[in-house]
Design a protein around this motif. Sequence first.
Motif, PDB file in Angstrom:
ATOM      1  N   LEU A 142      20.232  -4.307  11.200  1.00 21.78           N
ATOM      2  CA  LEU A 142      21.049  -4.563  10.011  1.00 21.78           C
ATOM      3  C   LEU A 142      21.284  -6.055   9.818  1.00 21.78           C
ATOM      4  O   LEU A 142      21.236  -6.566   8.706  1.00 21.78           O
ATOM      5  CB  LEU A 142      22.401  -3.845  10.135  1.00 21.78           C
ATOM      6  N   ARG A 143      21.521  -6.753  10.898  1.00 25.35           N
ATOM      7  CA  ARG A 143      21.817  -8.186  10.828  1.00 25.35           C
ATOM      8  C   ARG A 143      20.582  -8.990  10.436  1.00 25.35           C
ATOM      9  O   ARG A 143      20.647  -9.872   9.598  1.00 25.35           O
ATOM     10  CB  ARG A 143      22.350  -8.647  12.181  1.00 25.35           C
ATOM     11  N   GLN A 144      19.449  -8.664  11.041  1.00 18.53           N
ATOM     12  CA  GLN A 144      18.229  -9.442  10.796  1.00 18.53           C
ATOM     13  C   GLN A 144      17.618  -9.170   9.427  1.00 18.53           C
ATOM     14  O   GLN A 144      17.099 -10.063   8.798  1.00 18.53           O
ATOM     15  CB  GLN A 144      17.186  -9.141  11.878  1.00 18.53           C
ATOM     16  N   LYS A 145      17.685  -7.936   8.994  1.00 20.93           N
ATOM     17  CA  LYS A 145      16.974  -7.574   7.763  1.00 20.93           C
ATOM     18  C   LYS A 145      17.789  -7.816   6.507  1.00 20.93           C
ATOM     19  O   LYS A 145      17.232  -7.862   5.423  1.00 20.93           O
ATOM     20  CB  LYS A 145      16.539  -6.111   7.830  1.00 20.93           C
ATOM     21  N   GLN A 146      19.126  -7.931   6.630  1.00 23.30           N
ATOM     22  CA  GLN A 146      19.959  -8.043   5.426  1.00 23.30           C
ATOM     23  C   GLN A 146      19.379  -7.084   4.385  1.00 23.30           C
ATOM     24  O   GLN A 146      18.848  -7.484   3.358  1.00 23.30           O
ATOM     25  CB  GLN A 146      19.976  -9.471   4.913  1.00 23.30           C
ATOM     26  N   ILE A 147      19.441  -5.838   4.661  1.00 23.05           N
ATOM     27  CA  ILE A 147      18.752  -4.777   3.935  1.00 23.05           C
ATOM     28  C   ILE A 147      18.958  -4.883   2.429  1.00 23.05           C
ATOM     29  O   ILE A 147      20.085  -4.831   1.940  1.00 23.05           O
ATOM     30  CB  ILE A 147      19.188  -3.401   4.467  1.00 23.05           C
ATOM     31  N   LEU A 148      17.851  -5.072   1.741  1.00 18.26           N
ATOM     32  CA  LEU A 148      17.819  -5.199   0.280  1.00 18.26           C
ATOM     33  C   LEU A 148      18.806  -6.254  -0.221  1.00 18.26           C
ATOM     34  O   LEU A 148      19.337  -6.151  -1.316  1.00 18.26           O
ATOM     35  CB  LEU A 148      18.076  -3.844  -0.384  1.00 18.26           C
ATOM     36  N   PHE A 156      21.747  -6.903   1.045  1.00 18.76           N
ATOM     37  CA  PHE A 156      23.146  -6.557   1.300  1.00 18.76           C
ATOM     38  C   PHE A 156      23.515  -6.886   2.740  1.00 18.76           C
ATOM     39  O   PHE A 156      22.751  -6.633   3.659  1.00 18.76           O
ATOM     40  CB  PHE A 156      23.394  -5.070   1.020  1.00 18.76           C
ATOM     41  N   GLN A 157      24.701  -7.420   2.909  1.00 18.44           N
ATOM     42  CA  GLN A 157      25.164  -7.830   4.229  1.00 18.44           C
ATOM     43  C   GLN A 157      26.094  -6.775   4.820  1.00 18.44           C
ATOM     44  O   GLN A 157      27.001  -6.288   4.151  1.00 18.44           O
ATOM     45  CB  GLN A 157      25.910  -9.159   4.120  1.00 18.44           C
ATOM     46  N   CYS A 211      29.324  -2.267   4.640  1.00 21.32           N
ATOM     47  CA  CYS A 211      28.872  -3.195   3.617  1.00 21.32           C
ATOM     48  C   CYS A 211      29.912  -3.170   2.500  1.00 21.32           C
ATOM     49  O   CYS A 211      30.096  -2.146   1.835  1.00 21.32           O
ATOM     50  CB  CYS A 211      27.501  -2.791   3.070  1.00 21.32           C
ATOM     51  N   HIS A 212      30.608  -4.306   2.325  1.00 20.22           N
ATOM     52  CA  HIS A 212      31.665  -4.397   1.316  1.00 20.22           C
ATOM     53  C   HIS A 212      31.137  -4.174  -0.096  1.00 20.22           C
ATOM     54  O   HIS A 212      31.776  -3.497  -0.902  1.00 20.22           O
ATOM     55  CB  HIS A 212      32.351  -5.771   1.392  1.00 20.22           C
TER      56      HIS A 212
END
Length: 127
Positions: free
Chosen positions: A35-41, A43-44, A60-61
């Motif tokens: 999740l941290r490395q990919k910043q999926i699409l 989104f943080q 994810c806020h």
Amino acid sequence: MSRNKIIPYRKDLKILARKLRKNSTLSEILLWSDLRQKQILGFQFHRQVPMLDYIVDFYCHELHLAIEIDGESHSNEAIADNDEIRQKRLEEKGIHFLRFDDLEVKQNREVIINDIISWIEQNHNLA
């Protein structure tokens, strides 16, 4: 609902969240790495986030999306009941949930990440 609405939480949970971050389970460490490395699409995600009287594993806020990893202890009926109550209370605040099994995270992280991506692609306008 605003894009980054902050859900109120008990202030004492901030210290507990910090401890949980330092003592993460293997599956939390593995999923956090993705999740941290990919910043999926774009989104943080954040880990061990306090909300109301609870702490969610990942959040994810922008998406109002909580991701929970259920370990062996979650098969205990009392814990499962507490999880259900907790999830319902947070859903009332507009939080969406994805739940994954601990073993599933350890064995099929690529599938898990693809499930998260699919959810985002299908639901990101709901947040």
